[in-house]
Scaffold this motif. Structure first.
Motif, PDB file in Angstrom:
ATOM      1  N   GLU A 107     -11.144  23.016  25.055  1.00  0.00           N
ATOM      2  CA  GLU A 107     -11.020  22.713  26.531  1.00  0.00           C
ATOM      3  C   GLU A 107      -9.911  21.638  26.600  1.00  0.00           C
ATOM      4  OE1 GLU A 107     -15.129  21.067  27.869  1.00  0.00           O
ATOM      5  OE2 GLU A 107     -13.937  19.424  28.396  1.00  0.00           O
ATOM      6  N   ARG A 108      -9.309  21.101  25.661  1.00  0.00           N
ATOM      7  CA  ARG A 108      -8.330  20.163  25.857  1.00  0.00           C
ATOM      8  C   ARG A 108      -7.244  21.098  26.546  1.00  0.00           C
ATOM      9  NH1 ARG A 108      -9.736  17.650  20.202  1.00  0.00           N
ATOM     10  NH2 ARG A 108     -11.560  17.104  21.047  1.00  0.00           N
ATOM     11  N   ILE A 109      -7.041  22.284  26.015  1.00  0.00           N
ATOM     12  CA  ILE A 109      -5.816  23.014  26.536  1.00  0.00           C
ATOM     13  C   ILE A 109      -5.892  22.931  27.986  1.00  0.00           C
ATOM     14  CG2 ILE A 109      -4.688  25.178  26.478  1.00  0.00           C
ATOM     15  CD1 ILE A 109      -5.039  24.589  23.757  1.00  0.00           C
TER      16      ILE A 109
ATOM     17  N   LEU B 287       5.271  26.037  21.141  1.00  0.00           N
ATOM     18  CA  LEU B 287       4.888  24.533  21.149  1.00  0.00           C
ATOM     19  C   LEU B 287       5.863  23.836  22.571  1.00  0.00           C
ATOM     20  CD1 LEU B 287       2.802  22.098  20.576  1.00  0.00           C
ATOM     21  CD2 LEU B 287       4.601  21.263  18.777  1.00  0.00           C
ATOM     22  N   TYR B 288       7.241  24.055  22.231  1.00  0.00           N
ATOM     23  CA  TYR B 288       8.180  23.328  23.051  1.00  0.00           C
ATOM     24  C   TYR B 288       7.822  24.157  24.635  1.00  0.00           C
ATOM     25  CZ  TYR B 288      12.451  22.361  25.392  1.00  0.00           C
ATOM     26  OH  TYR B 288      13.297  21.810  26.397  1.00  0.00           O
ATOM     27  N   SER B 289       7.736  25.150  24.607  1.00  0.00           N
ATOM     28  CA  SER B 289       7.566  25.864  26.162  1.00  0.00           C
ATOM     29  C   SER B 289       6.103  25.359  26.764  1.00  0.00           C
ATOM     30  CB  SER B 289       7.561  27.428  26.104  1.00  0.00           C
ATOM     31  OG  SER B 289       8.853  27.807  25.676  1.00  0.00           O
ATOM     32  N   ASP B 290       4.924  25.393  25.696  1.00  0.00           N
ATOM     33  CA  ASP B 290       3.866  24.966  26.321  1.00  0.00           C
ATOM     34  C   ASP B 290       4.016  23.483  26.760  1.00  0.00           C
ATOM     35  OD1 ASP B 290       0.894  25.956  26.054  1.00  0.00           O
ATOM     36  OD2 ASP B 290       1.030  23.817  25.703  1.00  0.00           O
TER      37      ASP B 290
ATOM     38  N   PRO C 251       5.903  14.432  18.755  1.00  0.00           N
ATOM     39  CA  PRO C 251       6.747  13.393  19.421  1.00  0.00           C
ATOM     40  C   PRO C 251       8.246  13.991  19.611  1.00  0.00           C
ATOM     41  CG  PRO C 251       6.254  12.610  17.419  1.00  0.00           C
ATOM     42  CD  PRO C 251       5.360  13.651  17.559  1.00  0.00           C
ATOM     43  N   ASP C 252       8.607  14.792  18.612  1.00  0.00           N
ATOM     44  CA  ASP C 252      10.013  15.089  18.638  1.00  0.00           C
ATOM     45  C   ASP C 252      10.098  16.342  19.753  1.00  0.00           C
ATOM     46  OD1 ASP C 252      12.530  15.657  17.282  1.00  0.00           O
ATOM     47  OD2 ASP C 252      11.854  17.711  16.789  1.00  0.00           O
ATOM     48  N   LEU C 253       9.479  17.273  19.847  1.00  0.00           N
ATOM     49  CA  LEU C 253       9.495  18.138  21.217  1.00  0.00           C
ATOM     50  C   LEU C 253       9.208  17.470  22.424  1.00  0.00           C
ATOM     51  CD1 LEU C 253       7.998  21.430  19.575  1.00  0.00           C
ATOM     52  CD2 LEU C 253      10.267  20.600  19.876  1.00  0.00           C
ATOM     53  N   THR C 254       8.085  16.663  22.414  1.00  0.00           N
ATOM     54  CA  THR C 254       8.112  15.788  23.523  1.00  0.00           C
ATOM     55  C   THR C 254       9.338  15.156  24.195  1.00  0.00           C
ATOM     56  OG1 THR C 254       5.720  15.359  23.079  1.00  0.00           O
ATOM     57  CG2 THR C 254       6.613  13.893  24.776  1.00  0.00           C
ATOM     58  N   GLY C 255      10.076  14.190  22.981  1.00  0.00           N
ATOM     59  CA  GLY C 255      11.085  13.469  23.351  1.00  0.00           C
ATOM     60  C   GLY C 255      12.341  14.363  23.930  1.00  0.00           C
TER      61      GLY C 255
ATOM     62  N   ALA D 228      20.376  28.116  35.988  1.00  0.00           N
ATOM     63  CA  ALA D 228      19.266  27.392  35.549  1.00  0.00           C
ATOM     64  C   ALA D 228      18.132  28.088  35.189  1.00  0.00           C
ATOM     65  CB  ALA D 228      18.913  26.269  36.540  1.00  0.00           C
ATOM     66  N   ASN D 229      17.537  28.001  33.799  1.00  0.00           N
ATOM     67  CA  ASN D 229      16.265  28.208  33.463  1.00  0.00           C
ATOM     68  C   ASN D 229      15.575  27.417  32.786  1.00  0.00           C
ATOM     69  OD1 ASN D 229      15.452  31.522  33.813  1.00  0.00           O
ATOM     70  ND2 ASN D 229      14.231  30.296  32.210  1.00  0.00           N
ATOM     71  N   THR D 230      14.998  26.682  33.468  1.00  0.00           N
ATOM     72  CA  THR D 230      14.451  25.117  32.860  1.00  0.00           C
ATOM     73  C   THR D 230      13.230  25.535  32.025  1.00  0.00           C
ATOM     74  OG1 THR D 230      13.060  24.941  34.806  1.00  0.00           O
ATOM     75  CG2 THR D 230      14.975  23.696  34.928  1.00  0.00           C
ATOM     76  N   SER D 231      12.848  24.492  31.189  1.00  0.00           N
ATOM     77  CA  SER D 231      12.052  24.760  30.033  1.00  0.00           C
ATOM     78  C   SER D 231      10.461  25.285  30.566  1.00  0.00           C
ATOM     79  CB  SER D 231      11.756  23.508  29.596  1.00  0.00           C
ATOM     80  OG  SER D 231      11.206  22.300  30.133  1.00  0.00           O
ATOM     81  N   ASN D 232      10.139  25.175  31.889  1.00  0.00           N
ATOM     82  CA  ASN D 232       8.890  25.644  32.471  1.00  0.00           C
ATOM     83  C   ASN D 232       9.129  26.971  33.235  1.00  0.00           C
ATOM     84  OD1 ASN D 232      10.029  24.372  34.318  1.00  0.00           O
ATOM     85  ND2 ASN D 232       8.460  23.679  35.333  1.00  0.00           N
ATOM     86  N   MET D 233      10.316  27.519  33.023  1.00  0.00           N
ATOM     87  CA  MET D 233      10.610  28.823  33.645  1.00  0.00           C
ATOM     88  C   MET D 233      10.266  29.911  32.769  1.00  0.00           C
ATOM     89  SD  MET D 233      13.637  27.719  36.209  1.00  0.00           S
ATOM     90  CE  MET D 233      14.204  28.982  36.961  1.00  0.00           C
ATOM     91  N   PRO D 234       9.986  31.049  33.032  1.00  0.00           N
ATOM     92  CA  PRO D 234       9.693  32.234  31.830  1.00  0.00           C
ATOM     93  C   PRO D 234      10.754  31.971  30.631  1.00  0.00           C
ATOM     94  CG  PRO D 234       9.270  33.034  33.898  1.00  0.00           C
ATOM     95  CD  PRO D 234       9.915  31.657  34.289  1.00  0.00           C
ATOM     96  N   VAL D 235       9.942  32.529  29.670  1.00  0.00           N
ATOM     97  CA  VAL D 235      10.761  31.976  28.279  1.00  0.00           C
ATOM     98  C   VAL D 235      11.840  33.238  28.173  1.00  0.00           C
ATOM     99  CG1 VAL D 235       9.000  33.214  26.840  1.00  0.00           C
ATOM    100  CG2 VAL D 235      10.418  31.264  26.110  1.00  0.00           C
TER     101      VAL D 235
END
Lengths: 475, 589
Positions: free
Chosen positions: A234-236, A291-294, A330-334, B295-302
């Motif tokens: 559910e956290r997702i 993970l980064y894109s998510d 933290p790395d990808l968040t940063g 610009a293809n920002t991080s939240n735009m389609p991968v």
């Protein structure tokens, strides 16, 4: 398995496979990717899920509430034909919801006909307004050297046992729109607060609830709670549901919204769990390659847009496993957020609150929200000077630990004194102390005045003449 | 123009499989589903077609159609590119905003280049002229000062039968007719080029002209040549983006292509809002008038993130073909590599290192090899220089993207977290960075400034590495234990670090240093060192040098003396002479 068409979608009786929270359903046609489903077990209990993958005649489903009690033949899956939407309304402020947006405070469902997709949509970069208005939090380590702006995403990197919850609560309580130093303090516009808890303990959620109540903020807070004993999957959805409400409040009702997400590390683990069950190729530490894109699809839902006066400011909280800042979370968040506030264990042990480790902390947008006509003209260089001096202090401390303090040069000894005073007077402040920006600047200059003038190369000579009050101020 | 070529059988994120025609081409552009989302064929097996979709696939159903176009993924090239901002597959973001509001919705279809806008065209050929591929047919003024050279498609050649007279034309109006063999082809100012195919040129030239960026640590210490490739890796918060922005602002290229690949939305907005107000020091025009943004920002389609790099480099090559120097910034190539990894994972390909596909190195090589200083087909010379940011996880340079990138670049600007923490910016570590272009560009410096840049630069580097060695000793025993001659080295390197290497991108005077200013500053610091050392050797204590007022003046010179006030450096030299002269006199006797 049999497929029945019922009102509002098709229903499949029986599933082919159940593995952890993942179900594979066969025989359904016309399933759409990312669609929401209702899963009914043999006793009639309903839980929700969504489609992760569709192929010819099969669909892979992720149940938000796990798979306990589901059986191969006794499970019915109903496809609802749409992606996950939640109701949004202004009256949701002051209410408490579960991680999927259902009320759990005993109150009624929010009365609205407005439903929004929890996944949101990317903001067009040309439609954004670049953040420039600073938020005065009353905390020197933030306002002074890591200024937070409206529309910024600035996470707190912490560790188990450190007071990140207190700090977040203090920011929420004290945050007002910043004023030019010296301008009279007027009643600032109040922020609407959207709070999302992912897998935190009940005590933590309770702490925030109490803190909001005590500061009288409760009526402008919407809480989305997925606690430690709630289903991890559910956290997702939890941060997405919270941000969907935030977007409605900010971009349609033109409110300034502060979003607190805690704890993103638990979110990442839920994501990893799903990925593992699906047998995806992992990248670092078993986390999925996306993970980064998510994470970006959560953090990027921040900012200001041209069609609204409102804004979304995000303060995600992360506990770094083993205090490791290079851990993927933290790395990808940063890499996505606009800076980070890092809490340091040494400072915490030394009894300093808030234990903000100044050197690894950063606010990327700070440069655009401070200085002339915003805070005070000298602020950017004053901040750089404090950083440089405190960094030098660390070198001197390392040296002192080898050769002893007595052997240090006179200048280095002054740095040692500066460092101690910086931590005790600048970093340290009480949980209830709300410092104005001019007070923060004043403390900084007082500390810089402990150093010889020629060490201060980041500030201008005029600024030294105006603010420096050290021993050799005269020469 | 598009027929149904298949039916969708499987969907997982940006990857879709369909069954259908065996005549669909590899890398063909297709339209997917009833909303006709843009996609590209990335795999064929029997009648099974695998497509990567450049838009969000939520809500798509199996059984939906896909349509073929018969064309590979291409970009539109012509006047109007400059000052544009596109997404990864060249859709104009301002038009998307106009049509859809502040959020990007699916299924947007717009021409990359306006069909209505008219450009002032002046022909440069006449009927009867023999023209080869790439030939310049005429000039269109793309901004008030920028000449867009209208070229024949590189694949075409023939005899001009008709040329339009000077006047205003849209990109679809005929501006010439060329007889090729038996048929006559109508030429417009618009052409298409497949993004994954490098545009041809005659030959590569040597690279020996530096790309001047106005950033002292880059130009003076680790220069990149025009037509070269540089990599800039660093952990988060170390200033990759600020450095990329500084280069985009100040580099002496005629065209800048800036690709925001999987990075923050606010950063692209910053460029969009700032560049129109900044003035190009060379032309006096707004910086935006030489910039193309992707610009293809991080939240735009991968998947579109993967395409954005190719879209950008193809546009860069197009301006190179006109005879311009183009600088391309890619921020960040790691996000592009991650997009490759994500698509590869969905295809269940066998992973190599850290989940990246085995062809990662090959793709990086293909990209960086599209940099170069070349003789164009039309006889002009142009260059594409690439500056690629790399975001290594945890700041660990041993990871695959950094390591493979290092194989294909010759200039490495290593960002350092500890320098960034001390607010030493640009946080480029001078001991870990390198440039293989130093020898190549030395002659240019000598010609341009009349000074021996190479010797001075190497002398400064020698002092800095000496400092690194001495700091180890200082850490163990304290500075007092060092002899004065070695402490003199530390005094000088402090001047190099604080006075030259540190540069404040947000201060007007300091943001851009001309080459003259750069070399003069270096010269002064080294002069200070030689004079100081002579005095120390005569027995003067180091604190006398340390306390000289000129030390502070030198450190502050970067932000107090503008590029136009070069004579003020002579005053500083006089101050050194005067203050050192006194000491010298005292200790001579």
């Amino acid at each position: 398995m049999s497929v029945v068409t019922v009102q509002g979608g098709q229903e499949v009786v029986g599933v082919a496979r159940i593995e952890g929270p993942i179900l594979v359903v066969e025989g359904a046609a016309n399933v759409s990717y990312d669609e929401v489903v209702e899963i009914r077990d043999s006793r009639g209990h309903v839980r929700r899920g969504r489609v992760l993958e569709v192929g010819e005649g099969f669909a892979v489903i992720q149940s938000f509430a796990g798979s306990t009690g589901l059986s191969i033949d006794g499970t019915r899956v109903r496809f609802l034909g749409n992606t996950l939407h939640i109701p949004v309304a202004e009256e949701m402020l002051g209410r408490i919801f579960d991680g999927l947006g259902n009320p759990i405070d005993g109150g009624p469902e929010p009365l609205t006909d407005r439903y929004m997709d929890v996944n949101g949509q990317p903001i067009n970069p040309t439609a954004r307004i670049y953040p420039r208005d600073y938020i005065q939090t009353g905390i020197s380590t933030i306002d002074g050297v890591n200024t937070l702006l409206r529309g910024q995403k600035l996470p707190l990197f912490s560790g188990a046992g450190m007071p990140h919850d207190q700090l977040a609560a203090q920011i929420v309580r004290q945050a007002t729109l910043g004023k030019v130093a010296g301008a009279p303090q007027t009643e600032g516009e109040e922020f609407a607060i959207v709070f999302a808890a992912m897998g935190v303990k009940n005590d933590v959620a309770d702490y925030f609830r109490r803190s909001f109540t005590e500061s009288g903020a409760l009526t402008r807070v919407a809480m989305f709670l997925n606690l430690a004993d709630d289903p991890p999957v559910e956290r997702i959805v939890t941060p997405r549901a919270a941000l969907t409400l935030a977007e409605y409040l900010a971009y349609e009702l033109e409110k300034h919204v502060l979003v607190v997400l805690t704890d993103m590390t638990n979110y990442g683990e839920a994501l990893r769990q799903i990925s593992n069950v699906r047998g995806e190729v992992p990248s670092r530490k078993g986390y999925p390659g996306y993970l980064y894109s998510d994470l970006a699809s959560i953090y990027e839902r921040t900012g200001r847009i041209r069609t609204s006066k409102g804004s979304i400011t995000q303060i995600p909280i992360l506990t770094m496993p083993n205090d490791d800042i290079t851990h993927p979370m933290p790395d990808l968040t940063g890499y996505i957020t606009e800076g980070q506030i890092v809490l340091g264990r040494e400072l915490h042990f030394a009894g300093i609150y808030p234990p903000v480790a100044v050197l690894p902390s950063l606010s990327r947008l700070m440069k655009d929200g401070i200085g002339k006509n915003r805070t005070r003209d000298d602020h950017p260089r004053w901040g750089a000077q404090l950083y440089a001096a405190y960094a030098k202090t660390q070198d001197v401390r390392a040296l002192a630990s080898v050769i002893g303090e007595e052997e240090l040069t006179e200048v280095d000894q002054k740095y040692l004194k500066f460092g101690r005073a910086f931590e005790r007077e600048f970093v340290n402040q009480s949980f209830t102390e709300n410092r104005t920006i001019e007070r923060t600047l004043e403390i900084g200059w007082k500390l810089l005045s402990m150093l010889p003038k020629q060490e201060l190369t980041r500030v201008t000579l005029d600024e030294i003449a105006q603010y420096y009050k050290g021993d050799d101020a005269a020469n | 123009m598009s027929d149904q070529v298949g039916t969708i059988t499987w969907i997982s994120g940006p990857v879709v499989r369909a069954r259908g025609s065996r005549h669909v081409g590899m890398l063909e552009l297709v339209e997917v589903g009833t909303e006709r989302l843009v996609g590209e064929v990335i795999g064929l097996r029997g009648d099974q077609i695998t497509v990567q979709v450049y838009e969000e696939t939520s809500g798509m159903k199996t059984g939906a159609p896909i349509y073929g176009t018969g064309l590979p993924l291409s970009v539109e090239l012509g006047p109007g590119l400059i000052q544009s901002i596109y997404d990864g597959v060249q859709r104009p973001l301002p038009l998307i905003e106009e049509a859809m509001g502040p959020f990007i919705k699916r299924g947007a279809r717009f021409n990359a280049i306006s069909r209505e806008k008219k450009w002032r065209f002046t022909p440069k050929v006449r009927a009867g002229d023999e023209v080869k591929g790439g030939a310049i047919l005429g000039i269109a003024m793309e901004t008030e000062t920028f000449e867009h050279r209208v070229m024949l498609n590189p694949d075409d050649s023939g005899t001009i039968t008709w040329v339009a007279s000077a006047g205003d034309y849209t990109v679809e109006d005929a501006i010439a007719k060329v007889k090729m063999g038996k048929e006559e082809k109508t030429i417009t100012m618009l052409q298409r080029w497949p993004v994954r195919r490098p545009r041809p040129f005659v030959r590569r030239r040597g690279v020996n002209v530096p790309l001047i960026t106005g950033q002292r640590i880059l130009d003076t210490f680790f220069p990149v040549a025009k037509g070269g490739a540089a990599g800039i890796p660093g952990p988060f918060g170390s200033g990759k983006t600020v450095t990329q922005h500084s280069i985009a602002k100040w580099a002496d290229a005629e065209v800048i292509v800036y690709i925001g690949c999987g990075e923050r939305g606010n950063e692209m907005t910053e460029v969009l809002q700032e560049f129109p107000h900044l003035v190009d020091p060379r032309t006096g025009r707004p910086l935006m008038e030489r910039t193309v943004l992707i610009a293809n920002t991080s939240n735009m389609p991968v998947a579109a993130r993967e395409a954005s790099i190719y879209t950008g480099i193809t546009i860069a090559e197009y301006y190179r073909d006109m005879g311009y120097h183009v600088a391309l910034m890619a921020d960040s190539t790691s996000r592009w590599a991650e997009a490759l990894r994500e698509v590869s994972g969905r295809l269940e390909e066998m992973p190599a290192e850290e989940g990246y596909p085995a062809y990662l190195a090959g793709r990086l090589a293909e990209f960086y090899e599209r940099a170069g200083f070349v003789d164009n087909l039309n006889g002009t010379q142009g260059s594409v220089s690439i500056v690629g940011a790399v975001s290594p996880p945890g700041g660990d340079f041993s990871e695959p993207v950094t390591q493979h990138t290092k194989r294909y670049i010759r200039c490495f600007w290593a960002l350092d977290k500890s320098l960034a923490s001390a607010r030493h910016f640009p946080a480029i570590n001078w001991l870990d960075s390198y440039s293989e272009y130093i020898e190549d560009v030395a002659a240019w410096w000598r010609e341009k400034t009349g000074k021996d840049w190479l010797t001075m630069r190497n002398r400064a580097m020698e002092l800095l590495s000496e400092e690194a060695r001495l700091s180890q000793i200082v850490k163990l025993v304290g500075p007092d234990a060092l002899p004065y001659t070695e402490r003199m080295v530390l005094e000088t390197t402090r001047l190099i670090r604080e006075g030259i290497l540190q540069q404040n991108a947000t201060e007007t005077v300091d943001a851009y240093s001309s080459v003259e200013k750069q070399i003069r500053m270096l010269e002064l610091v080294l002069y200070f060192h030689e004079r100081g050392m002579a005095i120390i050797k005569r027995g003067a204590p180091i604190n006398l040098i340390h306390d000289l007022p000129v030390v502070d003046t030198i450190i502050r010179a970067k932000s107090t003396i503008t590029n136009e006030e070069m004579t003020r450096f002579d005053d500083i030299q006089k101050q050194i002479d005067q203050q050192m002269g006194q000491l010298d006199a005292e200790y001579r006797s």
